[in-house]
Write an enzyme that holds these catalytic residues in place. Sequence first.
Site, PDB file in Angstrom:
ATOM      1  N   TYR A  41       0.519  -1.210  -0.201  1.00 42.37           N
ATOM      2  CA  TYR A  41      -0.432  -0.014  -0.117  1.00 42.37           C
ATOM      3  C   TYR A  41       1.101   1.372   0.070  1.00 42.37           C
ATOM      4  O   TYR A  41       0.187   2.046  -0.694  1.00 42.37           O
ATOM      5  CB  TYR A  41      -0.883   0.192   1.449  1.00 42.37           C
ATOM      6  N   LYS A  58       3.349 -15.320   1.327  1.00 47.81           N
ATOM      7  CA  LYS A  58       3.716 -15.754   0.406  1.00 47.81           C
ATOM      8  C   LYS A  58       4.899 -16.164  -0.185  1.00 47.81           C
ATOM      9  O   LYS A  58       5.365 -15.991  -0.988  1.00 47.81           O
ATOM     10  CB  LYS A  58       2.893 -15.074  -1.002  1.00 47.81           C
ATOM     11  N   ASP A 118      -2.588 -18.117  -0.453  1.00 47.89           N
ATOM     12  CA  ASP A 118      -3.655 -19.013  -1.378  1.00 47.89           C
ATOM     13  C   ASP A 118      -4.586 -19.399   0.195  1.00 47.89           C
ATOM     14  O   ASP A 118      -5.507 -20.262  -0.029  1.00 47.89           O
ATOM     15  CB  ASP A 118      -3.300 -19.483  -2.515  1.00 47.89           C
ATOM     16  N   ASP A 175      -6.644  -6.941   3.839  1.00 44.74           N
ATOM     17  CA  ASP A 175      -7.388  -5.957   3.670  1.00 44.74           C
ATOM     18  C   ASP A 175      -7.819  -7.560   3.127  1.00 44.74           C
ATOM     19  O   ASP A 175      -9.933  -7.411   3.163  1.00 44.74           O
ATOM     20  CB  ASP A 175      -6.703  -5.616   2.252  1.00 44.74           C
ATOM     21  N   ASP A 190     -12.197  -9.506   4.421  1.00 41.89           N
ATOM     22  CA  ASP A 190     -13.421  -9.006   4.341  1.00 41.89           C
ATOM     23  C   ASP A 190     -14.135 -10.965   3.537  1.00 41.89           C
ATOM     24  O   ASP A 190     -15.033 -10.539   4.386  1.00 41.89           O
ATOM     25  CB  ASP A 190     -13.202  -9.063   2.700  1.00 41.89           C
TER      26      ASP A 190
HETATM   27  C1  IPM Z   1     -10.333  -1.544   4.764  1.00 40.89           C
HETATM   28  C2  IPM Z   1      -9.819  -0.708   3.433  1.00 40.89           C
HETATM   29  C3  IPM Z   1      -9.058   0.327   2.949  1.00 40.89           C
HETATM   30  C4  IPM Z   1      -8.136  -0.731   3.099  1.00 40.89           C
HETATM   31  C5  IPM Z   1      -9.655   1.298   1.477  1.00 40.89           C
HETATM   32  C6  IPM Z   1     -10.724   1.935   1.555  1.00 40.89           C
HETATM   33  C7  IPM Z   1      -8.540   2.070   0.898  1.00 40.89           C
HETATM   34  O1  IPM Z   1     -11.021  -1.539   2.031  1.00 40.89           O
HETATM   35  O2  IPM Z   1     -10.059  -0.934   5.019  1.00 40.89           O
HETATM   36  O3  IPM Z   1     -10.623  -2.902   4.689  1.00 40.89           O
HETATM   37  O4  IPM Z   1      -8.032  -0.849   1.693  1.00 40.89           O
HETATM   38  O5  IPM Z   1      -7.657  -0.924   3.437  1.00 40.89           O
HETATM   39 MG    MG Z   2     -11.082  -3.517   2.587  1.00 39.00          MG
END
Ligand code: IPM
Ligand code: MG
Length: 360
Positions: free
Chosen positions: A141, A191, A223, A247, A251
């Site tokens: 990032y 990885k 993975d 990240d 999710d």
């Molecule tokens: C998160 C979000 C952020 C990230 C975005 C909005 C920049 O997806 O906090 O997980 O990628 O970190």
């Molecule tokens: Mg995110």
Amino acid sequence: MTRKVLLLPGDGIGPEITDQAARLLGACQTAGLDIDVEKALVGGAAYDAHGEPLPAPTLEKARAADAVLLGAVGGPKWDAVEDLSKRPEKGLLGLRKHLGLFGNLRPALLYPQLAEASSLKPELVSGLDIMIVRELTGGIYFGHPRGTEERDGERVGYNTYVYGEAEIERIGRVAFEMAQKRGGKLCSVDKANVLEVTMLWRDVMERLAPEYPDVELSHMYVDNAAMQLVRAPKQFDVVVTGNMFGDILSDAAAMLTGSIGMLPSASLNESGQGMFEPCHGSAPDIAGRDLANPLAMMLSVAMMLRYSLGETALAERIEAAVGRVLDDGLRTADLADDSARAIGTRAMGDAVLEAFAQQA
Ligand code: IPM
Ligand code: MG
């Protein structure tokens, strides 16, 4: 001493859910919490007003605060902003970087009342309680060089995945200590079969392990970790990983718990100052319609009380209040199987406030 809390509603559903968090803070003040609450602009809202996603006054207020509560940033409205450094997301990334918020805690906790809402079978997720520890201020990032340029007549885009040993070590320590306080298991995700940077990551985790003899360290390729999360998620206790893998995996883990609308997060720096935000995004498709689930945001208030303000009792009271409204069968649209009976953002906020007051 009066502590300072900064509210940054941001974009999309951010303002609606932040309103519910602000009401909850008000209830905490009534219960004796001594805080000063301020508000500022970030993300697309700040870009529209000042041409910057992170205006200097917002950053100053954030630095001066003991804790920051952030709603969400971004939306299609700003997709056309060509300068990437002015995009709403840069407001969020800038706050993380400038405040040094390297330690991101993303719990994936299944409320038993919501087992049916999970995308997996209830027996695979019942009792699920994972803590993802994501490095938040380094990795791909933030790595340099980065950019897009023309090479041999075509455009090329590039980013750099880089971690220094010290950066890996400090997030490793957060994760080992977290595992000590929880189930004693730490899985480091990398990885290392392909990427040198994550070979170093694995080395550093191995080097730290003897200092935490009560923690069982394991390693997994990313993975495989993605597959295991949807195959047998209860094998995990604490997961530690870099910025981008964290990240993505967080999710996936969030969805196991029924809805990403349930999950709070904490981002902490070395002095314990923190920023607290729901794991979900700005959900522009439902913004302004009283449809968003405010619980991740309200649970972020609980994380703030626990991790930055040392108010464990109030944090537990909020968490119990959320459990109570779920027991009562109240569901926002993201959680309801019968959408006709779903309640709105504000009504969910009312219910939590009421349950919170009843526990006094
Ligand atoms: C998160 C979000 C952020 C990230 C975005 C909005 C920049 O997806 O906090 O997980 O990628 O970190
Ligand atoms: Mg995110």
